[in-house]
Design an enzyme around this catalytic site. Structure first.
Site, PDB file in Angstrom:
ATOM      1  N   GLU A 190     -12.194  -4.085  12.772  1.00 17.28           N
ATOM      2  CA  GLU A 190     -10.886  -4.403  13.348  1.00 17.28           C
ATOM      3  C   GLU A 190      -9.981  -3.173  13.384  1.00 17.28           C
ATOM      4  OE1 GLU A 190      -9.183  -7.889  11.540  1.00 17.28           O
ATOM      5  OE2 GLU A 190     -10.346  -9.192  12.853  1.00 17.28           O
ATOM      6  N   GLY A 196       0.267   2.020  17.703  1.00 16.35           N
ATOM      7  CA  GLY A 196       0.278   0.895  16.778  1.00 16.35           C
ATOM      8  C   GLY A 196       1.401   1.066  15.780  1.00 16.35           C
ATOM      9  N   GLU A 255       3.813  -0.502  20.357  1.00 17.26           N
ATOM     10  CA  GLU A 255       3.448  -1.649  19.521  1.00 17.26           C
ATOM     11  C   GLU A 255       3.325  -2.873  20.421  1.00 17.26           C
ATOM     12  OE1 GLU A 255       2.306  -4.247  16.933  1.00 17.26           O
ATOM     13  OE2 GLU A 255       2.565  -2.149  16.324  1.00 17.26           O
ATOM     14  N   GLU A 300      -2.088   4.920  12.254  1.00 16.63           N
ATOM     15  CA  GLU A 300      -2.844   4.377  11.127  1.00 16.63           C
ATOM     16  C   GLU A 300      -3.819   3.375  11.740  1.00 16.63           C
ATOM     17  OE1 GLU A 300      -4.352   1.677   9.143  1.00 16.63           O
ATOM     18  OE2 GLU A 300      -2.324   0.881   9.070  1.00 16.63           O
ATOM     19  N   GLU A 346      -3.458   0.704  26.534  1.00 15.72           N
ATOM     20  CA  GLU A 346      -4.284   0.800  27.739  1.00 15.72           C
ATOM     21  C   GLU A 346      -3.566   0.288  28.987  1.00 15.72           C
ATOM     22  OE1 GLU A 346      -6.864   0.480  24.117  1.00 15.72           O
ATOM     23  OE2 GLU A 346      -5.119  -0.603  24.909  1.00 15.72           O
ATOM     24  N   HIS A 399      -4.776  -1.121   0.328  1.00 15.39           N
ATOM     25  CA  HIS A 399      -5.035  -2.453   0.869  1.00 15.39           C
ATOM     26  C   HIS A 399      -6.421  -2.548   1.496  1.00 15.39           C
ATOM     27  CE1 HIS A 399      -4.008  -0.703   4.826  1.00 15.39           C
ATOM     28  NE2 HIS A 399      -4.696  -1.705   5.318  1.00 15.39           N
ATOM     29  N   ASP A 458       0.821  -1.203   0.000  1.00 17.44           N
ATOM     30  CA  ASP A 458       0.000   0.000   0.000  1.00 17.44           C
ATOM     31  C   ASP A 458       0.860   1.260   0.000  1.00 17.44           C
ATOM     32  OD1 ASP A 458      -1.876   1.933   0.246  1.00 17.44           O
ATOM     33  OD2 ASP A 458      -3.002   0.955   1.838  1.00 17.44           O
TER      34      ASP A 458
END
Length: 379
Positions: free
Chosen positions: A179, A104, A126, A170, A155, A319, A77
């Site tokens: 998701e 993330g 991550e 992202e 969290e 994607h 992508d």
């Protein structure tokens, strides 16, 4: 439809599963460089750390180069990663001397962009094993003093600083919300973002259109009516309830495209991801309609000039592709006639990362009159 061949969906038109980690390298050259590097690491681990060997353990040596190359549904992508790169490099005033949180982070590519743009410090969170590789990538590129990779869930971890100036992520999923990591970004925003801080991207919008798709629907949906002489319509019912994530040819579009929902990530609450919205689609030619198609746009409005990208069928493929909702009816529609209805989107009660969709549509045309409610489940 040719674009459907070799897609990630099964023969029943079901949704392909998205893998857990989201690899950030989308430029083909970058993908190949990472692939070769991971392959070399794997070979070295096998040669030095095999039976009877005392070689030093290589980070990520329990994975092969193929794992890193394919451990993402998005490694081709270019649209997404180039868009983020352009936002960061062309708007360095948003990042220079700022504390940045990358939610993330994957391989850490966004963190690297931010560091290169002059960020004072970047915290890259991550939760997957990719965090270990991200640390090595950061070290290799000489940014260990600027980027701190933290392995864990947003969290559950604590940052070394009380506040950050920028949150970048992202977070988007198929159909924008399937998701996705939106709730995680909102959690991080509420906990760590300083007053006057920036969330990137800060706007996302969901859109709807209608398409002709007789060939694919006949092959993959109507197929179950008669399978080598046997009635398997019970499977057809299941297939109809599963939205298909795939690439739609722009020539299939029959109606206008309508904005359904806009989300302001800097202000919204988690509850805003549940909504019911009306729609009105106007036919631009005489044709047949077999499905409605949803896609989303992402905007970075805090830039010097507004930037962003679209996942729509008239834009360069990403994607995320588009999400196809097949209709039980074939709508015979004439130019200028309208399909009216409403769409309700809610997180699934058992698994909030899944999406339940309720669609009502009606057409009162010259050659077709229909009114129906259908339910879809993105799993």
């Amino acid at each position: 439809m040719d674009q459907r061949k070799g897609s990630g969906s099964d023969a029943n038109g079901g949704l392909a599963e998205a893998t857990a980690s989201r690899l950030r390298f989308e430029d083909p050259d970058e993908v190949m460089e990472e692939n070769h590097a991971a392959a070399a690491a794997t070979v070295g681990a096998e040669e030095e750390g095999g039976e009877g060997g005392g070689g030093e353990e290589v980070i990520g040596s329990d994975k092969t180069s193929a794992d890193y190359y394919f451990d993402s549904y998005s490694h081709f992508d270019v649209v997404r990663t180039k868009s983020y790169q352009n936002v960061i490099t062309q708007n360095s005033f948003l990042f220079k001397d700022k504390i940045v949180l990358d939610v993330g982070a994957g391989t850490g590519i966004l963190s690297l962009f931010c560091a290169k743009a002059g960020a004072k410090h970047v915290y890259a969170i991550e939760c997957s094993q990719m965090a270990d590789m991200a640390k090595e990538i950061v070290k290799t590129n000489g940014y260990s003093n600027v980027i701190t990779v933290i392995k864990g869930k947003v969290e559950e971890i604590e940052l070394p600083v009380p506040k950050v100036d920028v949150i970048i992520s992202e977070w988007m999923g198929y159909f924008l919300l399937f998701e996705n990591m939106l709730n995680t970004v909102l959690y991080a925003r509420d906990k760590w973002l300083a007053d006057g801080g920036v969330v990137l991207p800060d706007k996302a919008s969901l859109h709807l259109t209608a398409i002709e798709d007789a060939e694919y629907k006949e092959d993959k949906i109507e197929f179950w009516n008669n399978v080598y002489g046997f009635d398997m319509r019970c499977i057809k019912k299941q297939a109809m309830m599963e939205p298909l994530v795939d690439t739609v040819d722009a020539n299939q579009i029959v109606t206008n495209c309508q904005l359904l929902k806009t989300m302001d990530i800097s202000k919204m609450t988690p509850g805003d991801a549940s909504f019911t919205v009306p729609f009105k689609l106007v036919a631009e030619r005489n044709d047949y309609i077999h499905a409605l198609v949803a896609y989303f746009n992402v905007s970075f409005t805090k830039c010097h000039k507004m930037m962003g990208f679209s996942t729509g069928p008239r834009s360069k493929a990403t994607h995320w592709k588009q999400t196809v909702l097949y209709l039980e009816d074939v709508l015979t529609i004439c130019e200028g006639e309208t399909i009216t209805g409403s769409m309700t989107v809610t997180p699934n009660k058992k698994n909030p990362r899944d999406i339940d969709i309720k669609l009502y549509y009606a057409l009162s045309g010259h050659r077709c009159q229909v009114s129906r409610t259908q339910h879809y489940k993105m799993r």
